[in-house]
Design an enzyme around this catalytic site. Sequence first.
Site, PDB file in Angstrom:
ATOM      1  N   GLY A  49      -2.269  -7.506  -7.107  1.00  0.00           N
ATOM      2  CA  GLY A  49      -0.992  -6.807  -6.954  1.00  0.00           C
ATOM      3  C   GLY A  49      -1.083  -5.808  -5.819  1.00  0.00           C
ATOM      4  O   GLY A  49      -1.486  -4.660  -6.007  1.00  0.00           O
ATOM      5  N   VAL A  50      -0.757  -6.279  -4.602  1.00  0.00           N
ATOM      6  CA  VAL A  50      -0.860  -5.416  -3.418  1.00  0.00           C
ATOM      7  C   VAL A  50       0.459  -4.682  -3.189  1.00  0.00           C
ATOM      8  O   VAL A  50       0.475  -3.512  -2.836  1.00  0.00           O
ATOM      9  CB  VAL A  50      -1.217  -6.275  -2.176  1.00  0.00           C
ATOM     10  CG1 VAL A  50      -1.118  -5.462  -0.892  1.00  0.00           C
ATOM     11  CG2 VAL A  50      -2.600  -6.891  -2.343  1.00  0.00           C
ATOM     12  N   SER A  55      -1.475   1.383  -3.004  1.00  0.00           N
ATOM     13  CA  SER A  55      -2.608   1.596  -3.914  1.00  0.00           C
ATOM     14  C   SER A  55      -3.923   1.195  -3.241  1.00  0.00           C
ATOM     15  O   SER A  55      -4.956   1.831  -3.458  1.00  0.00           O
ATOM     16  CB  SER A  55      -2.410   0.854  -5.237  1.00  0.00           C
ATOM     17  OG  SER A  55      -2.132  -0.508  -5.018  1.00  0.00           O
ATOM     18  N   ASP A  73      -2.276 -11.067  -3.663  1.00  0.00           N
ATOM     19  CA  ASP A  73      -0.836 -11.039  -3.960  1.00  0.00           C
ATOM     20  C   ASP A  73      -0.245 -12.418  -3.667  1.00  0.00           C
ATOM     21  O   ASP A  73      -0.748 -13.158  -2.822  1.00  0.00           O
ATOM     22  CB  ASP A  73      -0.110  -9.972  -3.133  1.00  0.00           C
ATOM     23  CG  ASP A  73       1.143  -9.470  -3.830  1.00  0.00           C
ATOM     24  OD1 ASP A  73       1.142  -8.337  -4.343  1.00  0.00           O
ATOM     25  OD2 ASP A  73       2.139 -10.246  -3.883  1.00  0.00           O
ATOM     26  N   GLN A  93      -2.241 -15.817  -8.964  1.00  0.00           N
ATOM     27  CA  GLN A  93      -3.388 -15.440  -9.782  1.00  0.00           C
ATOM     28  C   GLN A  93      -3.492 -16.249 -11.081  1.00  0.00           C
ATOM     29  O   GLN A  93      -4.482 -16.113 -11.808  1.00  0.00           O
ATOM     30  CB  GLN A  93      -3.371 -13.943 -10.106  1.00  0.00           C
ATOM     31  CG  GLN A  93      -2.210 -13.530 -10.995  1.00  0.00           C
ATOM     32  CD  GLN A  93      -2.277 -12.082 -11.433  1.00  0.00           C
ATOM     33  OE1 GLN A  93      -1.344 -11.318 -11.185  1.00  0.00           O
ATOM     34  NE2 GLN A  93      -3.349 -11.674 -12.065  1.00  0.00           N
ATOM     35  N   ASP A 115      -3.252  -5.545 -11.534  1.00  0.00           N
ATOM     36  CA  ASP A 115      -1.892  -4.989 -11.517  1.00  0.00           C
ATOM     37  C   ASP A 115      -0.963  -5.997 -10.831  1.00  0.00           C
ATOM     38  O   ASP A 115      -0.146  -5.641 -10.001  1.00  0.00           O
ATOM     39  CB  ASP A 115      -1.911  -3.642 -10.754  1.00  0.00           C
ATOM     40  CG  ASP A 115      -0.547  -2.955 -10.756  1.00  0.00           C
ATOM     41  OD1 ASP A 115       0.257  -3.216 -11.664  1.00  0.00           O
ATOM     42  OD2 ASP A 115      -0.307  -2.141  -9.837  1.00  0.00           O
ATOM     43  N   HIS A 118       1.655  -9.609 -14.322  1.00  0.00           N
ATOM     44  CA  HIS A 118       1.766  -9.151 -15.724  1.00  0.00           C
ATOM     45  C   HIS A 118       2.249 -10.219 -16.707  1.00  0.00           C
ATOM     46  O   HIS A 118       2.675  -9.896 -17.812  1.00  0.00           O
ATOM     47  CB  HIS A 118       2.645  -7.895 -15.852  1.00  0.00           C
ATOM     48  CG  HIS A 118       2.268  -6.801 -14.915  1.00  0.00           C
ATOM     49  ND1 HIS A 118       0.969  -6.385 -14.732  1.00  0.00           N
ATOM     50  CD2 HIS A 118       3.021  -6.026 -14.088  1.00  0.00           C
ATOM     51  CE1 HIS A 118       0.939  -5.411 -13.855  1.00  0.00           C
ATOM     52  NE2 HIS A 118       2.171  -5.176 -13.432  1.00  0.00           N
ATOM     53  N   GLU A 143      -3.938  -3.384 -16.326  1.00  0.00           N
ATOM     54  CA  GLU A 143      -2.914  -2.386 -16.646  1.00  0.00           C
ATOM     55  C   GLU A 143      -1.538  -3.007 -16.879  1.00  0.00           C
ATOM     56  O   GLU A 143      -1.345  -4.211 -16.714  1.00  0.00           O
ATOM     57  CB  GLU A 143      -2.848  -1.322 -15.542  1.00  0.00           C
ATOM     58  CG  GLU A 143      -2.462  -1.835 -14.177  1.00  0.00           C
ATOM     59  CD  GLU A 143      -2.690  -0.764 -13.116  1.00  0.00           C
ATOM     60  OE1 GLU A 143      -3.799  -0.200 -13.033  1.00  0.00           O
ATOM     61  OE2 GLU A 143      -1.740  -0.483 -12.348  1.00  0.00           O
TER      62      GLU A 143
HETATM   63  C1  LIG Z   1       3.254  -3.899  -9.796  1.00  0.00           C
HETATM   64  S1  LIG Z   1       3.193  -4.597  -8.184  1.00  0.00           S
HETATM   65  C2  LIG Z   1       1.660  -3.957  -7.581  1.00  0.00           C
HETATM   66  C3  LIG Z   1       1.758  -2.500  -7.341  1.00  0.00           C
HETATM   67  C4  LIG Z   1       0.603  -1.909  -6.553  1.00  0.00           C
HETATM   68  N1  LIG Z   1      -0.678  -2.244  -7.107  1.00  0.00           N
HETATM   69  C5  LIG Z   1       0.785  -0.410  -6.581  1.00  0.00           C
HETATM   70  O1  LIG Z   1       0.075   0.252  -7.355  1.00  0.00           O
HETATM   71  O2  LIG Z   1       1.616   0.113  -5.854  1.00  0.00           O
HETATM   72  C6  LIG Z   1       2.872  -6.250  -8.587  1.00  0.00           C
HETATM   73  C7  LIG Z   1       2.540  -7.181  -7.423  1.00  0.00           C
HETATM   74  O3  LIG Z   1       2.056  -8.396  -7.990  1.00  0.00           O
HETATM   75  C8  LIG Z   1       2.467  -9.474  -7.195  1.00  0.00           C
HETATM   76  N2  LIG Z   1       2.468 -10.706  -8.012  1.00  0.00           N
HETATM   77  C9  LIG Z   1       3.436 -11.145  -8.856  1.00  0.00           C
HETATM   78  N3  LIG Z   1       3.109 -12.329  -9.373  1.00  0.00           N
HETATM   79  C10 LIG Z   1       1.899 -12.656  -8.854  1.00  0.00           C
HETATM   80  C11 LIG Z   1       1.033 -13.777  -9.011  1.00  0.00           C
HETATM   81  N4  LIG Z   1       1.354 -14.789  -9.796  1.00  0.00           N
HETATM   82  N5  LIG Z   1      -0.134 -13.787  -8.321  1.00  0.00           N
HETATM   83  C12 LIG Z   1      -0.464 -12.759  -7.496  1.00  0.00           C
HETATM   84  N6  LIG Z   1       0.333 -11.661  -7.326  1.00  0.00           N
HETATM   85  C13 LIG Z   1       1.486 -11.610  -7.983  1.00  0.00           C
HETATM   86  C14 LIG Z   1       3.855  -9.079  -6.704  1.00  0.00           C
HETATM   87  O4  LIG Z   1       4.186  -9.766  -5.512  1.00  0.00           O
HETATM   88  C15 LIG Z   1       3.712  -7.566  -6.534  1.00  0.00           C
HETATM   89  O5  LIG Z   1       3.428  -7.250  -5.185  1.00  0.00           O
END
Ligand SMILES: C[S@@+](CC[C@H](N)C(=O)[O-])C[C@H]1O[C@@H](n2cnc3c(N)ncnc32)[C@H](O)[C@@H]1O
Length: 247
Positions: A49-50, A55, A73, A93, A115, A118, A143
């Site tokens: 989660g980038v 972060s 991501d 992921q 992160d 989810h 988380e």
């Molecule tokens: C909650 S944000 C991350 C927030 C960041 N870590 C921060 O603290 O500011 C969740 C990220 O997960 C990515 N995401 C969603 N589904 C995903 C997947 N199946 N595989 C990888 N990344 C994913 C989204 O594109 C999004 O950028």
Amino acid sequence: MDNSKNPLETYFRNNSDGRLIHKWLHYFEIYHRHFERFRGRKPVVLEFGVSQGGSLEMWRDYFGRGAKIHGVDINPKCKELERRRSKIFIGDQADREFLRSIVDEIGPVDVVIEDGGHQFDQQIHTFEEIYPTMAEDGVFLIEDLHTSYWPKNFGGGVRKPGTFIEYAKNLSDQLNAWHSRQPRKFQVDEFTRTTKSMHFYDSIIAFERGSVVRPTHERVGIKTVHDPDWKAARTPVGRVANRLLNR
Ligand SMILES: C[S@@+](CC[C@H](N)C(=O)[O-])C[C@H]1O[C@@H](n2cnc3c(N)ncnc32)[C@H](O)[C@@H]1O
């Protein structure tokens, strides 16, 4: 903990002009509790989660020079945030092959911050593929586990099978498998041998790895309140206990 002295919270509070970070505020204390021992030791860190990259910059600042801070991501735009010591892997992921290719490239990871999306399949596949390959004393922190309780968008619910929280409750049994009296259905496995502890918090679980051997116990001292007329002494277990205590 006094959060005014928490370096992560300080960084977060001073980031008003930096790249966007989105964190629940009670996470800072938990991060610092589990991650502090890696600071300045050039750890390999992997965040799922980038998003906007904020972060990743926070982790770079926190873990110090020489740390390798990698991100994962699904959004290809995140690739723009890649740097020399900080790879960004683009993919889903939930895809086990993709996860294995990350490990092949970066080797054992010291710290994982999960992160990402989810969803439960994403969380479970990520845990199952990455955790066993981590450094022997690594930490896997996952988380936003409140999604395990959210029916809408996530399919969660209290004690609902398939959620990450229910999956983790089963792992907490596995931590205790040394004491199994049901060998056919409950046995020591790799998780038991490589996990020192699991820490449950609101919305977070931190898994602390370590090499674990069968627990042992000992008695020291000779003074007891033992009374030979004690009722239990007349039971088979009591007789054995008496013999051991009076040897
Ligand atoms: C909650 S944000 C991350 C927030 C960041 N870590 C921060 O603290 O500011 C969740 C990220 O997960 C990515 N995401 C969603 N589904 C995903 C997947 N199946 N595989 C990888 N990344 C994913 C989204 O594109 C999004 O950028």
